[in-house]
Design an enzyme around this catalytic site. Sequence first.
Site, PDB file in Angstrom:
ATOM      1  N   ARG A 152      30.443  37.459  39.471  1.00 31.38           N
ATOM      2  CA  ARG A 152      30.065  36.555  39.046  1.00 31.38           C
ATOM      3  C   ARG A 152      29.495  36.397  37.679  1.00 31.38           C
ATOM      4  O   ARG A 152      29.625  35.653  36.972  1.00 31.38           O
ATOM      5  CB  ARG A 152      28.896  35.932  39.964  1.00 31.38           C
ATOM      6  CG  ARG A 152      28.227  34.648  39.415  1.00 31.38           C
ATOM      7  CD  ARG A 152      27.134  33.949  40.561  1.00 31.38           C
ATOM      8  NE  ARG A 152      26.453  34.817  41.246  1.00 31.38           N
ATOM      9  CZ  ARG A 152      25.509  35.790  41.024  1.00 31.38           C
ATOM     10  NH1 ARG A 152      24.862  35.582  39.894  1.00 31.38           N
ATOM     11  NH2 ARG A 152      24.990  36.506  42.072  1.00 31.38           N
ATOM     12  N   TYR A 165      36.465   9.454  31.586  1.00 30.83           N
ATOM     13  CA  TYR A 165      37.108   9.873  32.809  1.00 30.83           C
ATOM     14  C   TYR A 165      36.432   9.716  34.111  1.00 30.83           C
ATOM     15  O   TYR A 165      35.000  10.021  33.952  1.00 30.83           O
ATOM     16  CB  TYR A 165      37.357  11.522  32.840  1.00 30.83           C
ATOM     17  CG  TYR A 165      37.733  12.214  34.313  1.00 30.83           C
ATOM     18  CD1 TYR A 165      38.839  11.648  34.827  1.00 30.83           C
ATOM     19  CD2 TYR A 165      37.176  13.097  34.784  1.00 30.83           C
ATOM     20  CE1 TYR A 165      39.070  11.925  36.133  1.00 30.83           C
ATOM     21  CE2 TYR A 165      37.165  13.534  35.944  1.00 30.83           C
ATOM     22  CZ  TYR A 165      38.257  13.034  36.813  1.00 30.83           C
ATOM     23  OH  TYR A 165      38.297  13.653  38.096  1.00 30.83           O
ATOM     24  N   ASP A 180      35.335  16.223  25.046  1.00 30.87           N
ATOM     25  CA  ASP A 180      36.064  16.796  26.152  1.00 30.87           C
ATOM     26  C   ASP A 180      37.643  16.863  25.471  1.00 30.87           C
ATOM     27  O   ASP A 180      38.221  15.537  25.116  1.00 30.87           O
ATOM     28  CB  ASP A 180      36.089  15.725  27.140  1.00 30.87           C
ATOM     29  CG  ASP A 180      36.972  16.157  28.429  1.00 30.87           C
ATOM     30  OD1 ASP A 180      38.362  16.728  28.180  1.00 30.87           O
ATOM     31  OD2 ASP A 180      36.713  15.727  29.664  1.00 30.87           O
ATOM     32  N   LYS A 207      44.708  20.924  33.548  1.00 31.95           N
ATOM     33  CA  LYS A 207      45.676  20.078  32.924  1.00 31.95           C
ATOM     34  C   LYS A 207      46.715  20.715  32.037  1.00 31.95           C
ATOM     35  O   LYS A 207      47.471  21.686  32.462  1.00 31.95           O
ATOM     36  CB  LYS A 207      45.089  18.842  32.249  1.00 31.95           C
ATOM     37  CG  LYS A 207      43.681  18.033  33.291  1.00 31.95           C
ATOM     38  CD  LYS A 207      44.480  17.579  34.367  1.00 31.95           C
ATOM     39  CE  LYS A 207      43.432  17.140  35.606  1.00 31.95           C
ATOM     40  NZ  LYS A 207      42.183  17.205  35.531  1.00 31.95           N
TER      41      LYS A 207
HETATM   42  C1  LIG Z   1      39.551  14.123  30.806  1.00 32.34           C
HETATM   43  C2  LIG Z   1      39.085  14.915  31.957  1.00 32.34           C
HETATM   44  N1  LIG Z   1      38.044  15.722  31.873  1.00 32.34           N
HETATM   45  C3  LIG Z   1      37.668  16.450  33.073  1.00 32.34           C
HETATM   46  C4  LIG Z   1      38.174  16.190  34.257  1.00 32.34           C
HETATM   47  C5  LIG Z   1      37.795  17.196  35.434  1.00 32.34           C
HETATM   48  O1  LIG Z   1      38.253  18.174  35.391  1.00 32.34           O
HETATM   49  P1  LIG Z   1      38.378  18.917  36.911  1.00 32.34           P
HETATM   50  O2  LIG Z   1      39.369  18.035  37.905  1.00 32.34           O
HETATM   51  O3  LIG Z   1      39.390  20.252  36.516  1.00 32.34           O
HETATM   52  O4  LIG Z   1      37.329  19.341  37.560  1.00 32.34           O
HETATM   53  C6  LIG Z   1      39.418  15.629  34.122  1.00 32.34           C
HETATM   54  C7  LIG Z   1      40.314  15.569  35.540  1.00 32.34           C
HETATM   55  O5  LIG Z   1      41.151  14.704  35.765  1.00 32.34           O
HETATM   56  C8  LIG Z   1      39.968  14.839  33.089  1.00 32.34           C
HETATM   57  O6  LIG Z   1      41.157  14.360  33.161  1.00 32.34           O
END
Ligand SMILES: Cc1ncc(COP(=O)(O)O)c(C=O)c1O
Length: 416
Positions: A64, A122, A198, A223
Amino acid sequence: MTTTSSEHGSEHPDWTRTGFSTRAIHAGQDPDATTGAVVPPIHQVSTYKQDGVGGLRGGYEYSRSANPTRTALEEALAAAEAGGLDVPASGFAFASGLAAEDTLLRAVLRPGDHVIVPDDAYGGTYRLIARVFGPWGVAHTPVDLTDLVAVRAAVRRGDSGATRVLWVETPTNPLLGVSDLAALADVARDAGALLVVDNTFATPYLQQPLALGADVVVHSTTKYIGGHSDVVGGALVVADAARLPGGLESPAGGTDVTGAVRFHQNASGAVAGPFDAWLTLRGLKTLAVRMDRHQANAAAVAEFLVGHPAAGEVIYPGLASHPGHEVAARQMRGFGGMVSFRAGSEAKALDVCARTQVFTLAESLGGVESLIEHPGRMTHGSVAGTSLEVPDDLVRLSVGIEDVQDLVADLEQALA
Ligand SMILES: Cc1ncc(COP(=O)(O)O)c(C=O)c1O
């Protein structure tokens, strides 16, 4: 070029000073010291033999806290985001993008603090901030981040209730809004808040927010970085110079964000497992070549849709008609692989989503295969009824790296 000795004595360039693909392929990934294996092994292990109490080999004690496969990924991610910049930074890998976001927010916020969020963030990020952190006493304001006057007006100052985080997505999911990172960094600096970006849609290949003044970069590595729709993961890359806002001290002592995130990563424990870290690292190595193909295909798909009578507004930062086109051209190396368009009505949008044969109807994005989805009912269902609700005729395409003529032909038959 400076050289560095690896742990088994061979010399190599300072990977952080090499080009993007060189560092994505090599940083943190020296051949295995024992066997010479050129790919970091999957250290599928929870604990490590100690040479006498406290006699740790390489600092590894319990997985961890740290695991060698995860360390390789964390070093490679830091090099991908901060390489070539004079911004020392540290990478942290998590079980998902939202786990990364949750850990960061816990590390830098306290009850009473305020966060500015994009008004087209998001949906999962918004849900986390509004519905998990909200009840813990963290306030938030959704703002159009392309409107700098509105962003400045939303900043709260004072000893209590002040804005501690300016959260940015650019391009945004799913409306592909583009905001000016350097200008937002000025606002954050002036407010004494952290600029958190992000960078999931752009990827570090196309955009390096740390170069433009961001304190922390967030990724859903699920992604483009993972890139093959086979692993869920998240990451933070934190500028080592970033300090906790509002004079906050980390439970670990000190005021550096890196130390606070490291403490919370271990204390809360939402880490990436070794196999997930290994898959993500494998994806990162080919990120640049995949992104080149994703964006060439996306540009062709966007152009096709612009000329099609069944497609209304086509949203792609590479189109001169996109309101953020100039900013995107300035701060990105390319315009990415995501395209959204309006189908005219919800029924028409659902119909297109049901008819494609090469584009698979599914949530998520950034994999080699093309995906289509209806954000209103799928990825962004959690923001229905809020100010972040997306238009019900919106269709989002994650344009993959298949042969572009097959992608265009598929959309042509689906829209007919
Ligand atoms: C722009 C963006 N940030 C964060 C996330 C969250 O990531 P995760 O689905 O890996 O938890 C997503 C998921 O679609 C996303 O599109």
